[in-house]
Write a protein that holds these residues in place. Structure first.
Motif, PDB file in Angstrom:
ATOM      1  N   THR A  53       0.216  -1.472  -0.142  1.00 18.84           N
ATOM      2  CA  THR A  53       0.089  -0.168   0.061  1.00 18.84           C
ATOM      3  C   THR A  53       0.951   1.764   0.361  1.00 18.84           C
ATOM      4  O   THR A  53       1.580   1.326   0.981  1.00 18.84           O
ATOM      5  CB  THR A  53      -0.679  -0.389   1.009  1.00 18.84           C
ATOM      6  N   PHE A  54       0.762   2.276  -1.086  1.00 19.61           N
ATOM      7  CA  PHE A  54       1.395   3.468  -1.073  1.00 19.61           C
ATOM      8  C   PHE A  54       0.637   4.171  -1.031  1.00 19.61           C
ATOM      9  O   PHE A  54      -0.897   3.929  -0.378  1.00 19.61           O
ATOM     10  CB  PHE A  54       2.115   3.580  -2.201  1.00 19.61           C
ATOM     11  N   ILE A  55       1.041   5.338  -0.847  1.00 21.28           N
ATOM     12  CA  ILE A  55       0.051   6.853  -0.568  1.00 21.28           C
ATOM     13  C   ILE A  55      -0.232   7.700  -1.817  1.00 21.28           C
ATOM     14  O   ILE A  55       0.769   7.509  -2.207  1.00 21.28           O
ATOM     15  CB  ILE A  55       0.239   7.599   0.493  1.00 21.28           C
ATOM     16  N   ALA A  56      -1.473   8.087  -1.728  1.00 22.99           N
ATOM     17  CA  ALA A  56      -1.235   8.938  -2.861  1.00 22.99           C
ATOM     18  C   ALA A  56      -2.613  10.173  -2.901  1.00 22.99           C
ATOM     19  O   ALA A  56      -3.034   9.973  -1.840  1.00 22.99           O
ATOM     20  CB  ALA A  56      -2.008   8.838  -4.356  1.00 22.99           C
ATOM     21  N   LYS A  57      -2.363  11.459  -3.728  1.00 21.20           N
ATOM     22  CA  LYS A  57      -3.038  12.618  -3.057  1.00 21.20           C
ATOM     23  C   LYS A  57      -4.575  12.074  -2.910  1.00 21.20           C
ATOM     24  O   LYS A  57      -5.296  11.695  -4.546  1.00 21.20           O
ATOM     25  CB  LYS A  57      -2.853  13.896  -3.958  1.00 21.20           C
ATOM     26  N   ALA A  58      -5.117  13.385  -2.403  1.00 20.38           N
ATOM     27  CA  ALA A  58      -6.748  12.429  -2.635  1.00 20.38           C
ATOM     28  C   ALA A  58      -7.282  12.939  -3.408  1.00 20.38           C
ATOM     29  O   ALA A  58      -8.803  12.266  -4.295  1.00 20.38           O
ATOM     30  CB  ALA A  58      -7.517  12.554  -1.301  1.00 20.38           C
ATOM     31  N   GLU A  59      -6.581  13.634  -4.351  1.00 26.25           N
ATOM     32  CA  GLU A  59      -7.816  13.995  -5.269  1.00 26.25           C
ATOM     33  C   GLU A  59      -7.836  13.192  -6.938  1.00 26.25           C
ATOM     34  O   GLU A  59      -8.337  13.657  -8.085  1.00 26.25           O
ATOM     35  CB  GLU A  59      -6.293  15.598  -6.503  1.00 26.25           C
ATOM     36  N   TYR A  60      -6.816  12.350  -6.681  1.00 28.17           N
ATOM     37  CA  TYR A  60      -6.948  10.811  -7.469  1.00 28.17           C
ATOM     38  C   TYR A  60      -8.088  10.023  -7.565  1.00 28.17           C
ATOM     39  O   TYR A  60      -9.110   9.762  -7.984  1.00 28.17           O
ATOM     40  CB  TYR A  60      -5.594  10.060  -7.512  1.00 28.17           C
ATOM     41  N   PHE A  61      -8.678  10.705  -6.063  1.00 26.80           N
ATOM     42  CA  PHE A  61     -10.342  10.000  -6.163  1.00 26.80           C
ATOM     43  C   PHE A  61     -11.030  10.266  -6.373  1.00 26.80           C
ATOM     44  O   PHE A  61     -12.717   9.900  -5.825  1.00 26.80           O
ATOM     45  CB  PHE A  61      -9.616   9.156  -4.481  1.00 26.80           C
ATOM     46  N   THR A  62     -11.540  11.687  -6.029  1.00 28.92           N
ATOM     47  CA  THR A  62     -12.477  12.481  -5.807  1.00 28.92           C
ATOM     48  C   THR A  62     -12.620  13.414  -6.909  1.00 28.92           C
ATOM     49  O   THR A  62     -14.038  14.275  -6.882  1.00 28.92           O
ATOM     50  CB  THR A  62     -12.194  13.724  -4.370  1.00 28.92           C
ATOM     51  N   THR A  63     -12.426  13.205  -8.648  1.00 23.25           N
ATOM     52  CA  THR A  63     -12.167  13.274  -9.229  1.00 23.25           C
ATOM     53  C   THR A  63     -13.430  13.320  -9.880  1.00 23.25           C
ATOM     54  O   THR A  63     -13.829  12.684  -9.771  1.00 23.25           O
ATOM     55  CB  THR A  63     -10.973  13.787 -10.371  1.00 23.25           C
ATOM     56  N   PRO A  64     -14.441  14.234 -10.242  1.00 27.30           N
ATOM     57  CA  PRO A  64     -15.935  13.497 -10.661  1.00 27.30           C
ATOM     58  C   PRO A  64     -15.632  13.383 -12.000  1.00 27.30           C
ATOM     59  O   PRO A  64     -14.943  13.501 -13.285  1.00 27.30           O
ATOM     60  CB  PRO A  64     -16.369  15.417 -10.715  1.00 27.30           C
ATOM     61  N   GLY A  65     -16.587  12.940 -12.662  1.00 29.80           N
ATOM     62  CA  GLY A  65     -17.006  11.959 -14.211  1.00 29.80           C
ATOM     63  C   GLY A  65     -16.162  10.910 -14.860  1.00 29.80           C
ATOM     64  O   GLY A  65     -16.214   9.768 -13.455  1.00 29.80           O
ATOM     65  N   VAL A  66     -16.483  10.342 -15.498  1.00 27.92           N
ATOM     66  CA  VAL A  66     -16.466   9.241 -15.477  1.00 27.92           C
ATOM     67  C   VAL A  66     -14.729   8.832 -15.567  1.00 27.92           C
ATOM     68  O   VAL A  66     -14.621   7.897 -15.169  1.00 27.92           O
ATOM     69  CB  VAL A  66     -17.293   8.909 -17.425  1.00 27.92           C
ATOM     70  N   LYS A  67     -13.770   9.672 -16.029  1.00 25.48           N
ATOM     71  CA  LYS A  67     -12.609  10.169 -16.359  1.00 25.48           C
ATOM     72  C   LYS A  67     -12.200   9.237 -14.432  1.00 25.48           C
ATOM     73  O   LYS A  67     -11.382   8.788 -14.789  1.00 25.48           O
ATOM     74  CB  LYS A  67     -12.044  10.668 -17.013  1.00 25.48           C
ATOM     75  N   GLY A  68     -12.246  10.227 -13.850  1.00 30.88           N
ATOM     76  CA  GLY A  68     -12.367  10.780 -12.566  1.00 30.88           C
ATOM     77  C   GLY A  68     -12.909   9.035 -11.761  1.00 30.88           C
ATOM     78  O   GLY A  68     -12.417   8.687 -10.394  1.00 30.88           O
ATOM     79  N   ARG A  69     -14.282   8.010 -12.359  1.00 32.45           N
ATOM     80  CA  ARG A  69     -14.489   7.319 -11.391  1.00 32.45           C
ATOM     81  C   ARG A  69     -13.291   5.666 -12.077  1.00 32.45           C
ATOM     82  O   ARG A  69     -12.962   5.274 -11.144  1.00 32.45           O
ATOM     83  CB  ARG A  69     -15.732   6.767 -11.712  1.00 32.45           C
ATOM     84  N   MET A  70     -13.059   6.264 -13.481  1.00 34.37           N
ATOM     85  CA  MET A  70     -11.867   5.347 -13.653  1.00 34.37           C
ATOM     86  C   MET A  70     -10.304   5.273 -13.100  1.00 34.37           C
ATOM     87  O   MET A  70     -10.093   4.051 -12.587  1.00 34.37           O
ATOM     88  CB  MET A  70     -11.994   5.811 -15.074  1.00 34.37           C
TER      89      MET A  70
END
Length: 279
Positions: A53-70
């Protein structure tokens, strides 16, 4: 993800590994690695049987839209843990808390002590906060890891990766139990971090730079900006010089044409005077 990404990744790039026996089959451990490429977080988990498990900024997980969910599904699948950087002390405290939680579950926690990717392939000074505090708070062993040649697979600006064999060296676990309970002593944090960075340096063979990679990136950015401004100023100076030269040439040509016209006029007047004076 180990099947859909890890398998093809190993098949295509055939990464070589040394020290795989140093990774415990079970229980908590910290994988502290140098950071040469975005792909480091994919190659290292790909060669291990256990989840990292690595850490990543939360923005990678909260971006809206289809691309964000993918994107969110992808990062969750490869073992990335979202860290909210909006807290009072930002990403540092959030990363430490997340790391401790992962290790308390008896899992593997991956961290890059440099805090960011190396801007030039050299090994930079480790930041003393995250790695050392997590290690001392949990008592988990620290395994130094060296990623080899991953930065050559897809250098900045390149779209298609280069098919070549990267390497991974995993060192023997480091025990810092002698410092247990001293995770708030900045001298101890510095000593722990420096010891880990020294082991990474021996494994990777990288040149060590006694400054933070973020500071070097800032210097490089400022130097690039200054170079760009100097280039812009030089082009402007050349343009001004060319304009002045063109104006001088135009004035010279106009003066030459004027003098030529005056000479021709004088010759005509002289010829007229000569005809008048003839008997």
């Amino acid at each position: 993800m180990k099947v859909t990404i890890g398998g093809p990744l190993k098949l295509a790039f055939r990464p070589w590994v040394e020290g795989l026996e140093n990774v415990p089959a079970e229980g908590a451990a910290i994988l502290a690695s140098n950071h040469l490429s975005f792909s480091d977080s994919f190659f290292l988990p790909a060669v291990l049987d256990r989840k990292v498990t690595f850490i990543a900024k939360a923005e990678y997980f909260t971006t809206p839209g289809v691309k964000g969910r993918m994107t969110a599904a992808f990062f969750k699948g490869v073992g990335q843990l979202p860290v909210d950087r909006s807290g009072a002390r930002g990403a540092g405290e959030a990363a430490i808390k997340s790391g401790i939680e992962v290790l308390e579950r008896g899992e593997l926690f991956g961290i890059y002590p440099e805090g960011t990717r190396s801007p030039d392939g050299r090994l930079y000074r480790g930041k003393p906060g995250g790695l050392a505090r997590v290690a001392l708070a949990t008592g988990a062993p620290v395994l130094p890891v060296a990623m080899i040649d991953t930065e050559k697979i897809q250098p900045p600006g390149k779209v298609m990766p280069k098919l070549m064999r990267p390497g991974i060296r995993i060192g023997k676990p480091l025990d810092f139990s002698r410092y247990q309970g001293m995770e708030h002593d900045r001298f101890v944090l510095r000593a722990v971090t420096d010891e880990v960075m020294y082991e990474i340096m021996k494994l990777s063979g990288q040149e060590y730079v006694d400054m933070y990679a973020t500071a070097m990136k800032r210097q490089l950015s400022e130097a690039a900006k200054a170079e760009k401004e100097a280039e812009k100023a030089a082009k402007a100076a050349i343009a001004r010089a060319e304009k002045e030269q063109a104006e001088k040439e135009k004035a010279r040509k106009a003066q030459a044409e004027k003098e030529q016209a005056e000479t021709e006029q004088a010759e005509k007047e002289q010829q007229t005077d000569q005809r008048r004076s003839e008997p």
